[in-house]
Design a protein around this motif. Structure first.
Motif, mmCIF file in Angstrom:
data_model
loop_
_atom_site.group_PDB
_atom_site.id
_atom_site.type_symbol
_atom_site.label_atom_id
_atom_site.label_comp_id
_atom_site.label_asym_id
_atom_site.label_seq_id
_atom_site.Cartn_x
_atom_site.Cartn_y
_atom_site.Cartn_z
ATOM 1 N N THR A 74 0.845 -1.191 0.000
ATOM 2 C CA THR A 74 0.000 0.000 0.000
ATOM 3 C C THR A 74 0.874 1.232 0.000
ATOM 4 N N GLY A 75 0.316 2.318 -0.471
ATOM 5 C CA GLY A 75 1.074 3.560 -0.501
ATOM 6 C C GLY A 75 0.319 4.648 -1.230
ATOM 7 N N ILE A 76 1.049 5.673 -1.558
ATOM 8 C CA ILE A 76 0.477 6.840 -2.224
ATOM 9 C C ILE A 76 1.052 6.927 -3.632
ATOM 10 N N VAL A 77 0.182 7.238 -4.602
ATOM 11 C CA VAL A 77 0.631 7.449 -5.983
ATOM 12 C C VAL A 77 0.287 8.859 -6.422
ATOM 13 N N SER A 78 1.060 9.332 -7.373
ATOM 14 C CA SER A 78 0.770 10.601 -8.026
ATOM 15 C C SER A 78 0.775 10.328 -9.528
ATOM 16 N N TRP A 79 0.645 11.367 -10.349
ATOM 17 C CA TRP A 79 0.650 11.166 -11.794
ATOM 18 C C TRP A 79 1.621 12.131 -12.455
ATOM 19 N N TYR A 80 2.118 11.692 -13.630
ATOM 20 C CA TYR A 80 3.049 12.513 -14.396
ATOM 21 C C TYR A 80 2.336 13.758 -14.920
ATOM 22 N N ALA A 81 3.005 14.868 -14.867
ATOM 23 C CA ALA A 81 2.460 16.097 -15.453
ATOM 24 C C ALA A 81 2.468 15.981 -16.974
ATOM 25 N N ASP A 82 1.563 16.693 -17.627
ATOM 26 C CA ASP A 82 1.465 16.647 -19.089
ATOM 27 C C ASP A 82 2.741 17.111 -19.781
ATOM 28 N N LYS A 83 3.539 17.924 -19.115
ATOM 29 C CA LYS A 83 4.758 18.447 -19.748
ATOM 30 C C LYS A 83 5.766 17.341 -20.087
ATOM 31 N N PHE A 84 5.618 16.140 -19.478
ATOM 32 C CA PHE A 84 6.537 15.035 -19.755
ATOM 33 C C PHE A 84 6.101 14.204 -20.960
ATOM 34 N N HIS A 85 4.907 14.468 -21.502
ATOM 35 C CA HIS A 85 4.400 13.703 -22.652
ATOM 36 C C HIS A 85 5.398 13.812 -23.803
ATOM 37 N N GLY A 86 5.838 12.661 -24.306
ATOM 38 C CA GLY A 86 6.800 12.626 -25.402
ATOM 39 C C GLY A 86 8.258 12.594 -24.956
ATOM 40 N N SER A 87 8.501 12.730 -23.649
ATOM 41 C CA SER A 87 9.878 12.676 -23.126
ATOM 42 C C SER A 87 10.328 11.230 -22.996
ATOM 43 N N THR A 134 11.741 8.008 -21.227
ATOM 44 C CA THR A 134 11.732 7.461 -19.866
ATOM 45 C C THR A 134 13.050 6.736 -19.616
ATOM 46 N N SER A 135 13.247 6.270 -18.418
ATOM 47 C CA SER A 135 14.475 5.545 -18.061
ATOM 48 C C SER A 135 14.651 4.258 -18.851
ATOM 49 N N SER A 136 13.540 3.680 -19.306
ATOM 50 C CA SER A 136 13.620 2.438 -20.080
ATOM 51 C C SER A 136 13.958 2.707 -21.542
ATOM 52 N N GLY A 137 13.921 3.960 -21.941
ATOM 53 C CA GLY A 137 14.183 4.315 -23.332
ATOM 54 C C GLY A 137 12.919 4.588 -24.126
ATOM 55 N N GLU A 138 11.775 4.155 -23.592
ATOM 56 C CA GLU A 138 10.492 4.428 -24.260
ATOM 57 C C GLU A 138 10.138 5.903 -24.115
ATOM 58 N N LEU A 139 9.282 6.373 -25.010
ATOM 59 C CA LEU A 139 8.762 7.725 -24.860
ATOM 60 C C LEU A 139 7.541 7.669 -23.954
ATOM 61 N N TYR A 140 7.429 8.641 -23.053
ATOM 62 C CA TYR A 140 6.274 8.696 -22.157
ATOM 63 C C TYR A 140 5.060 9.117 -22.962
ATOM 64 N N ASN A 141 3.998 8.336 -22.840
ATOM 65 C CA ASN A 141 2.737 8.658 -23.492
ATOM 66 C C ASN A 141 1.678 8.743 -22.414
ATOM 67 N N LYS A 142 1.133 9.935 -22.226
ATOM 68 C CA LYS A 142 0.159 10.147 -21.150
ATOM 69 C C LYS A 142 -1.122 9.346 -21.347
ATOM 70 N N ASN A 143 -1.347 8.805 -22.560
ATOM 71 C CA ASN A 143 -2.569 8.067 -22.862
ATOM 72 C C ASN A 143 -2.418 6.553 -22.703
ATOM 73 N N GLU A 144 -1.239 6.082 -22.345
ATOM 74 C CA GLU A 144 -1.013 4.656 -22.106
ATOM 75 C C GLU A 144 -1.021 4.379 -20.603
ATOM 76 N N TYR A 145 -1.230 3.117 -20.243
ATOM 77 C CA TYR A 145 -1.241 2.717 -18.835
ATOM 78 C C TYR A 145 0.173 2.323 -18.420
ATOM 79 N N THR A 146 0.949 3.304 -18.003
ATOM 80 C CA THR A 146 2.327 3.069 -17.588
ATOM 81 C C THR A 146 2.570 3.695 -16.225
ATOM 82 N N ALA A 147 3.724 3.339 -15.634
ATOM 83 C CA ALA A 147 4.057 3.861 -14.315
ATOM 84 C C ALA A 147 5.560 3.875 -14.105
ATOM 85 N N ALA A 148 5.970 4.662 -13.129
ATOM 86 C CA ALA A 148 7.367 4.697 -12.701
ATOM 87 C C ALA A 148 7.448 4.089 -11.309
#
Length: 161
Positions: free
Chosen positions: A69-82, A84-98
């Motif tokens: 259990t814990g607390i989650v937050s969400w990525y700000a829209d400004k990161f869309h297209g940046s 990620t650490s895995s090399g993928e591009l962050y897509n705010k419309n996909e179900y992903t997490a850090a």
């Protein structure tokens, strides 16, 4: 002032240790002078206790692996297209997490404890960079289980794959 506080803390920490050592010496002396216990019986008792403790620890570890259990937050829209650490591009419309330590590609079921809604996300980044949070969710994943206006949610998470 600092030295006196340090001295007091040292005394507080050493006193119980010294007392324990004196009790240990007394207990050893008592055991040596008491009726002897068969060595085989003593070994059997020890191994049963060790097995019991090992089982309890194993069960606790397995339980912790299953649900956290814990607390989650969400990525700000400004990161869309940046990237990620895995090399993928962050897509705010996909179900992903850090997550800080889970391997990339791990699937995690995230459940909002308040309303019971769940989503399965793929770990593709490192974070969150706040010690109080366990995950950063993409915008889509966060809106699936709660309102963006909330900013953070109390969740229960479990690795599913």
């Amino acid at each position: 002032m600092r030295r006196s506080i340090f001295a007091i803390l040292t005394i507080i920490m050493i006193a119980p240790i010294a007392k324990a050592e004196s009790n240990l010496t007394t207990d050893l002396f008592t055991v040596e002078n008491s009726n002897p216990i068969k060595e085989k019986e003593l070994k059997n008792t020890t191994s049963k206790e060790e097995k019991s403790t090992t089982n309890e620890v194993s069960e606790a570890v397995e339980e912790a692996k299953e649900k956290l259990t814990g607390i989650v937050s969400w990525y700000a829209d400004k990161f869309h297209g940046s990237k990620t650490s895995s090399g993928e591009l962050y897509n705010k419309n996909e179900y992903t997490a850090a997550h800080k330590t889970l391997p990339f590609g791990t699937k995690v079921k995230v459940t909002n404890v308040r309303n019971g809604k769940s989503v399965i996300v793929k770990i593709n980044d490192r974070g969150p960079h706040s010690k109080s949070r366990v995950l950063d969710l993409s915008r889509a994943a966060f809106t699936e289980i709660g309102s963006i206006n909330a900013g953070i949610l109390n969740i229960e998470m479990e690795v599913v794959d």
